[in-house]
Design a protein around this motif. Structure first.
Motif, PDB file in Angstrom:
ATOM      1  N   TYR A  45       0.844  -1.189   0.000  1.00 25.86           N
ATOM      2  CA  TYR A  45       0.000   0.000   0.000  1.00 25.86           C
ATOM      3  C   TYR A  45       0.884   1.245   0.000  1.00 25.86           C
ATOM      4  CZ  TYR A  45      -3.839  -3.088   1.155  1.00 25.86           C
ATOM      5  OH  TYR A  45      -4.779  -4.080   1.119  1.00 25.86           O
ATOM      6  N   ALA A  46       0.347   2.349  -0.490  1.00 27.26           N
ATOM      7  CA  ALA A  46       1.094   3.609  -0.486  1.00 27.26           C
ATOM      8  C   ALA A  46       0.184   4.724   0.009  1.00 27.26           C
ATOM      9  CB  ALA A  46       1.610   3.929  -1.880  1.00 27.26           C
ATOM     10  N   ALA A  47       0.776   5.657   0.748  1.00 22.29           N
ATOM     11  CA  ALA A  47       0.027   6.790   1.282  1.00 22.29           C
ATOM     12  C   ALA A  47       0.891   8.037   1.200  1.00 22.29           C
ATOM     13  CB  ALA A  47      -0.377   6.511   2.721  1.00 22.29           C
ATOM     14  N   GLY A  48       0.284   9.177   1.456  1.00 25.10           N
ATOM     15  CA  GLY A  48       1.014  10.441   1.398  1.00 25.10           C
ATOM     16  C   GLY A  48       1.518  10.732   0.001  1.00 25.10           C
ATOM     17  N   ALA A  49       2.648  11.419  -0.106  1.00 21.91           N
ATOM     18  CA  ALA A  49       3.198  11.794  -1.409  1.00 21.91           C
ATOM     19  C   ALA A  49       3.541  10.572  -2.249  1.00 21.91           C
ATOM     20  CB  ALA A  49       4.446  12.667  -1.224  1.00 21.91           C
ATOM     21  N   THR A  50       3.887   9.462  -1.598  1.00 22.33           N
ATOM     22  CA  THR A  50       4.210   8.240  -2.334  1.00 22.33           C
ATOM     23  C   THR A  50       2.983   7.677  -3.023  1.00 22.33           C
ATOM     24  OG1 THR A  50       5.929   7.742  -0.738  1.00 22.33           O
ATOM     25  CG2 THR A  50       5.201   5.930  -2.112  1.00 22.33           C
ATOM     26  N   GLY A  51       1.810   7.875  -2.449  1.00 22.59           N
ATOM     27  CA  GLY A  51       0.588   7.339  -3.026  1.00 22.59           C
ATOM     28  C   GLY A  51      -0.281   8.373  -3.710  1.00 22.59           C
ATOM     29  N   GLN A  52       0.300   9.458  -4.160  1.00 24.18           N
ATOM     30  CA  GLN A  52      -0.482  10.490  -4.844  1.00 24.18           C
ATOM     31  C   GLN A  52      -0.774  10.138  -6.287  1.00 24.18           C
ATOM     32  OE1 GLN A  52       1.259  14.218  -2.472  1.00 24.18           O
ATOM     33  NE2 GLN A  52       0.992  14.586  -4.591  1.00 24.18           N
ATOM     34  N   GLY A  53       0.001   9.285  -6.869  1.00 28.24           N
ATOM     35  CA  GLY A  53      -0.232   8.904  -8.258  1.00 28.24           C
ATOM     36  C   GLY A  53      -0.109  10.053  -9.230  1.00 28.24           C
ATOM     37  N   GLY A  54       0.739  11.017  -8.939  1.00 27.67           N
ATOM     38  CA  GLY A  54       0.956  12.131  -9.851  1.00 27.67           C
ATOM     39  C   GLY A  54       0.098  13.351  -9.579  1.00 27.67           C
ATOM     40  N   LEU A  55      -0.784  13.274  -8.594  1.00 25.90           N
ATOM     41  CA  LEU A  55      -1.659  14.395  -8.254  1.00 25.90           C
ATOM     42  C   LEU A  55      -0.846  15.532  -7.651  1.00 25.90           C
ATOM     43  CD1 LEU A  55      -4.571  15.487  -7.894  1.00 25.90           C
ATOM     44  CD2 LEU A  55      -4.568  14.375  -5.660  1.00 25.90           C
ATOM     45  N   LEU A  56      -1.064  16.752  -8.107  1.00 24.69           N
ATOM     46  CA  LEU A  56      -0.391  17.924  -7.563  1.00 24.69           C
ATOM     47  C   LEU A  56      -1.314  18.604  -6.564  1.00 24.69           C
ATOM     48  CD1 LEU A  56       1.903  19.988  -7.506  1.00 24.69           C
ATOM     49  CD2 LEU A  56       0.818  21.124  -9.440  1.00 24.69           C
ATOM     50  N   LEU A  57      -0.878  18.690  -5.317  1.00 22.03           N
ATOM     51  CA  LEU A  57      -1.668  19.337  -4.274  1.00 22.03           C
ATOM     52  C   LEU A  57      -1.092  20.718  -4.012  1.00 22.03           C
ATOM     53  CD1 LEU A  57      -1.941  16.316  -1.818  1.00 22.03           C
ATOM     54  CD2 LEU A  57      -3.643  17.104  -3.456  1.00 22.03           C
ATOM     55  N   LYS A  58      -1.833  21.749  -4.374  1.00 18.63           N
ATOM     56  CA  LYS A  58      -1.359  23.112  -4.162  1.00 18.63           C
ATOM     57  C   LYS A  58      -1.991  23.690  -2.910  1.00 18.63           C
ATOM     58  CE  LYS A  58      -0.378  24.329  -8.898  1.00 18.63           C
ATOM     59  NZ  LYS A  58      -0.515  25.302  -9.949  1.00 18.63           N
ATOM     60  N   GLY A  59      -1.219  24.433  -2.166  1.00 19.31           N
ATOM     61  CA  GLY A  59      -1.738  25.102  -0.993  1.00 19.31           C
ATOM     62  C   GLY A  59      -1.088  24.599   0.281  1.00 19.31           C
ATOM     63  N   HIS A  60      -1.035  25.455   1.256  1.00 20.49           N
ATOM     64  CA  HIS A  60      -0.387  25.150   2.533  1.00 20.49           C
ATOM     65  C   HIS A  60      -1.175  24.098   3.298  1.00 20.49           C
ATOM     66  CE1 HIS A  60       2.063  25.817   6.029  1.00 20.49           C
ATOM     67  NE2 HIS A  60       0.972  25.970   6.752  1.00 20.49           N
ATOM     68  N   GLY A  61      -0.512  23.018   3.698  1.00 17.17           N
ATOM     69  CA  GLY A  61      -1.135  22.002   4.527  1.00 17.17           C
ATOM     70  C   GLY A  61      -1.814  20.878   3.781  1.00 17.17           C
ATOM     71  N   HIS A  62      -2.005  21.019   2.480  1.00 16.10           N
ATOM     72  CA  HIS A  62      -2.711  19.980   1.735  1.00 16.10           C
ATOM     73  C   HIS A  62      -1.948  18.660   1.728  1.00 16.10           C
ATOM     74  CE1 HIS A  62      -5.003  23.298  -0.585  1.00 16.10           C
ATOM     75  NE2 HIS A  62      -5.557  23.022   0.578  1.00 16.10           N
ATOM     76  N   HIS A  63      -0.616  18.718   1.621  1.00 15.49           N
ATOM     77  CA  HIS A  63       0.163  17.485   1.625  1.00 15.49           C
ATOM     78  C   HIS A  63       0.068  16.784   2.977  1.00 15.49           C
ATOM     79  CE1 HIS A  63       2.008  19.223  -2.004  1.00 15.49           C
ATOM     80  NE2 HIS A  63       2.108  17.949  -2.352  1.00 15.49           N
ATOM     81  N   LEU A  64       0.062  17.553   4.051  1.00 21.94           N
ATOM     82  CA  LEU A  64      -0.087  16.952   5.377  1.00 21.94           C
ATOM     83  C   LEU A  64      -1.462  16.309   5.521  1.00 21.94           C
ATOM     84  CD1 LEU A  64       1.572  19.583   7.713  1.00 21.94           C
ATOM     85  CD2 LEU A  64       2.385  17.292   7.192  1.00 21.94           C
ATOM     86  N   ALA A  65      -2.486  17.022   5.092  1.00 19.38           N
ATOM     87  CA  ALA A  65      -3.844  16.477   5.185  1.00 19.38           C
ATOM     88  C   ALA A  65      -3.953  15.182   4.384  1.00 19.38           C
ATOM     89  CB  ALA A  65      -4.864  17.500   4.686  1.00 19.38           C
ATOM     90  N   TRP A  66      -3.395  15.174   3.173  1.00 23.42           N
ATOM     91  CA  TRP A  66      -3.445  13.970   2.348  1.00 23.42           C
ATOM     92  C   TRP A  66      -2.650  12.833   3.004  1.00 23.42           C
ATOM     93  CZ3 TRP A  66      -6.105  11.202  -0.616  1.00 23.42           C
ATOM     94  CH2 TRP A  66      -5.538  10.178  -1.361  1.00 23.42           C
ATOM     95  N   ALA A  67      -1.523  13.130   3.604  1.00 22.12           N
ATOM     96  CA  ALA A  67      -0.731  12.096   4.265  1.00 22.12           C
ATOM     97  C   ALA A  67      -1.523  11.461   5.412  1.00 22.12           C
ATOM     98  CB  ALA A  67       0.580  12.683   4.790  1.00 22.12           C
ATOM     99  N   PHE A  68      -2.193  12.280   6.227  1.00 21.05           N
ATOM    100  CA  PHE A  68      -2.969  11.752   7.350  1.00 21.05           C
ATOM    101  C   PHE A  68      -4.155  10.920   6.867  1.00 21.05           C
ATOM    102  CE2 PHE A  68      -1.507  15.782   9.671  1.00 21.05           C
ATOM    103  CZ  PHE A  68      -0.340  15.177  10.077  1.00 21.05           C
TER     104      PHE A  68
END
Length: 96
Positions: free
Chosen positions: A55-78
């Protein structure tokens, strides 16, 4: 900052740790966009098939999706980490 300026401002104390230098600091780029291909259950894909138990999560499991904005990467990781963990636990239970 030139090393000589840092040393001069420290009064020559750079021979004795701890060494501390403060700002201004600005993080510009902290990770690569991209990641592994995953399905809706966060399973890593090899072609069009999931790799059992991977399984993959966070930036490793984004599948190429670009998350713009402060905190979005943290929210996606959680969120993705929690989801991937639940799916992995369900798979493990089904395999037992």
């Amino acid at each position: 900052m030139p090393a000589a300026a840092l040393e001069a401002s420290a009064g020559g104390s750079l021979r004795v740790p701890p060494f501390i230098a403060l700002g201004p600091v600005r993080s510009v780029f902290v990770h690569a966009e991209g990641g592994l291909a995953v399905d809706a259950r966060h399973r890593v894909l090899a072609g069009d098939r999931p790799i059992p138990g991977l399984y993959a999560a966070g930036a490793t499991g984004q599948g190429g999706l670009l998350l713009k904005g402060h905190g979005h990467h943290l929210a996606w990781a959680f969120v993705s980490g929690r989801r991937a963990g639940r799916f992995a636990a369900t798979e493990e239970k089904n395999l037992a």
